[in-house]
Scaffold this active site. Sequence first.
Site, PDB file in Angstrom:
ATOM      1  N   ASP A   1     -64.740  24.074  48.836  1.00 16.57           N
ATOM      2  CA  ASP A   1     -63.924  22.865  48.731  1.00 16.57           C
ATOM      3  C   ASP A   1     -64.117  22.210  47.366  1.00 16.57           C
ATOM      4  OD1 ASP A   1     -62.205  20.879  49.587  1.00 16.57           O
ATOM      5  OD2 ASP A   1     -63.282  20.490  51.451  1.00 16.57           O
TER       6      ASP A   1
ATOM      7  N   ASP B   1     -54.578  19.516  54.030  1.00 11.85           N
ATOM      8  CA  ASP B   1     -55.387  18.802  55.026  1.00 11.85           C
ATOM      9  C   ASP B   1     -54.513  18.306  56.156  1.00 11.85           C
ATOM     10  OD1 ASP B   1     -57.943  19.046  54.224  1.00 11.85           O
ATOM     11  OD2 ASP B   1     -58.173  17.029  53.416  1.00 11.85           O
TER      12      ASP B   1
END
Length: 731
Positions: free
Chosen positions: A472, A541
């Site tokens: 990430d 997301d």
Amino acid sequence: MKYLRHCGLVLLALALAVPAASARKTVIPVETEHTALILSVRENGVLETLHYGNRIADPKAFGGFVTGLSEDNGSGPMAYPTTGGRYLGEPALHVRYADGYHNTELVYAAHQVRRNGDVVTTEITLKDPVTLLEVKLFYEAYQKEDVISTHAEIRNGGRQPVELLNYASGSLYLDADQYHLTHFHGGWADEMQMDGEVLTHDTKVIESRRGTQVTQCNNPSFLVSLNADRLQENVGEVVAGALAWSGNFRLSFEMDESNRLNVLAGISPFASAYKLAAGQTFATPDFLYTFSGRGAGQASRNLHAWARNFGVYGGGQINPTLLNSWEGAYFTFTTETLLRMIDDAASMGLEMFVLDDGWFAKDYPRNGDDAGLGDWEVNTAKIPEGIDFVASYAHDKGLKFGIWIEPEMVNPQSNLAHAHPDWVVQSPGRELYQSRNQWVLDLSNPAVQDFVYGIFDKTMQLAPNIDYIKWDCNRTVADFGSKYLGKDQDRFFVEYAQGIYNVMRRLRTKYPDTIVQCCSSGGGRVDYGALKYFNEIWTSDNTDAFTRAYIQYATNLIYPACVMASHVSAVPNHQTGNVTPLKFRFDMACSGRLGMELQPKNLTERERALADRCIRSYKQYRDLVFTGDVYRLASPYEGDYYALMYVSQDQSRAVVYTYCLKYQNRAVGAHVFRLDGLDPARSYRVTELNVDRSCWWGSGRTHAGDFLMNGGFNPVLLKTFDSAVFYLEAE
Ligand code: GLA
């Protein structure tokens, strides 16, 4: 930056090395099976682009071709336009020399062609006889995929250092009466939104200057429709392209006074003047593009085929379905929470469990996003038995195991921040901005690259068989600067991106088989530069299936479905307030790499049964998602329905997804979709999958391909968020 992918090249034709003056109209065709880029050397030695489009049987026919502009009026469509001479447009290359002058005039010196399997590489050397700057242009023509990948190697052949002010990967001249540009814009949870316009004269620029999370706002990719005022799926000439670079980028589209369009793609010159010492070479990233005479659909299929065969790490491989802990547990879990999620994942038939954020840091435990980043040791207060215990539990249940890291970042509340304040991206004397309570580590610094490599490497040692890493990167750069680079701050953005690649190259040598997901707050790092090393992307997301229709449709215009991770989450989730049925969520997620991201124990019995069915059937046809050709049947951007299908290469099998995004006209009845990509002469048995209530009268029967493609495939989707999935098999 440029890797010799094709070792052992076979030399076909070598070094014409004709003196520039006698090189009138040397035609250099760069051809694929169906397309051609025709380059030619003008009498003054300038390399021009004469044609990009359908392949032409005899490229020599271009021998006498006139490009339209008089000598006084410009320099013609230069294959690699430079600031200098008569050229005053957007340059691919702009150099400032040690004496302060800006003129570069490149002339053809030589070219050679090599073949390696289905990839034909044309290397053209250009030189400036005055400044001794040398540029090698490389064109790799992927024969079957109809994709050309180009990049430049710029060498300072002079005795003084020079500064590269612009250094694009390539230039592509197009010739039409009208151009419609499609590009991708967005933000967090809203990435890859299609945007577009008919281009007018002068220059349209698509750029990102974010350093990290570069693609959260714009993506380094585009489609240009020729002689059209919009992008069409199945008709019209379309050029689609992408820059393979994970740092700041710039695409520019300049329509000149002759109505030609010059497309430039490259590293953004923003704060990045690049100094080249005498004798030094800079290699640009790849700019790849394809031409389709059959609309956006064929352009996407070309790019996807290239991506699966050459552009994506592990492309074509089937990646496992999974349960990710994030939206189901966030930061709040114990070993027990994880074990129960693993039990549920196994009993639902999922194939991997991924432990997301929150498992690490002791002194500054990661119980929220305000602490712990940088301290990559297991938080034994949360998981006293350690990661190996959890991973082994998953393995014993027949699941693979994956884990989350965010190695490029540091929370001020961490041991790392205290130990290495100089590793943080910063400019002197200023208070550091925080975003998501964190700072960015300076990957232009080799010591930081070693550290970041070490995080991945050490995480892999936490258990003997870690199968998957979710990498990430949750903020953009601000107040950019590097203590390590000292006075050479102009190198920061370029060397940050190269730093990631240095780390990934090393990691891929040691861990060739680990599946690595590229996540950056969702789709903040979605580009073909990253995909050389990463197997898949966390598309967004936003797991809301309604919003995903728009994000996935647009992402899939450029990137293949095999990289699009798509998870079913609870509703309403933390991103939107939409409440969509579980079936709709599954039907959407099943059109990418399927996963789940919720607490399974909260599903009702009925929902569990549906989940089991969807997962089971997905595993049977998912090779179509990973390796099939996409055909888009309805665009969410153009109407109330979204539909697409993936078809096997031999046209014997297909899966069709249909979604109603907004139902507003009962009078219209069931929407009719025309299937595509099938063999009209064959018959297909159609079976509805993920069934909640049966949606099509013809399910379970055999239908002629020609009927499905031209007749009425009209599943009953009579409510907003109704959806249906069908599997087709030729008989
Ligand atoms: C980012 C990712 C999410 C999740 C969180 C964890 O937002 O995109 O999927 O991993 O970080 O903090």
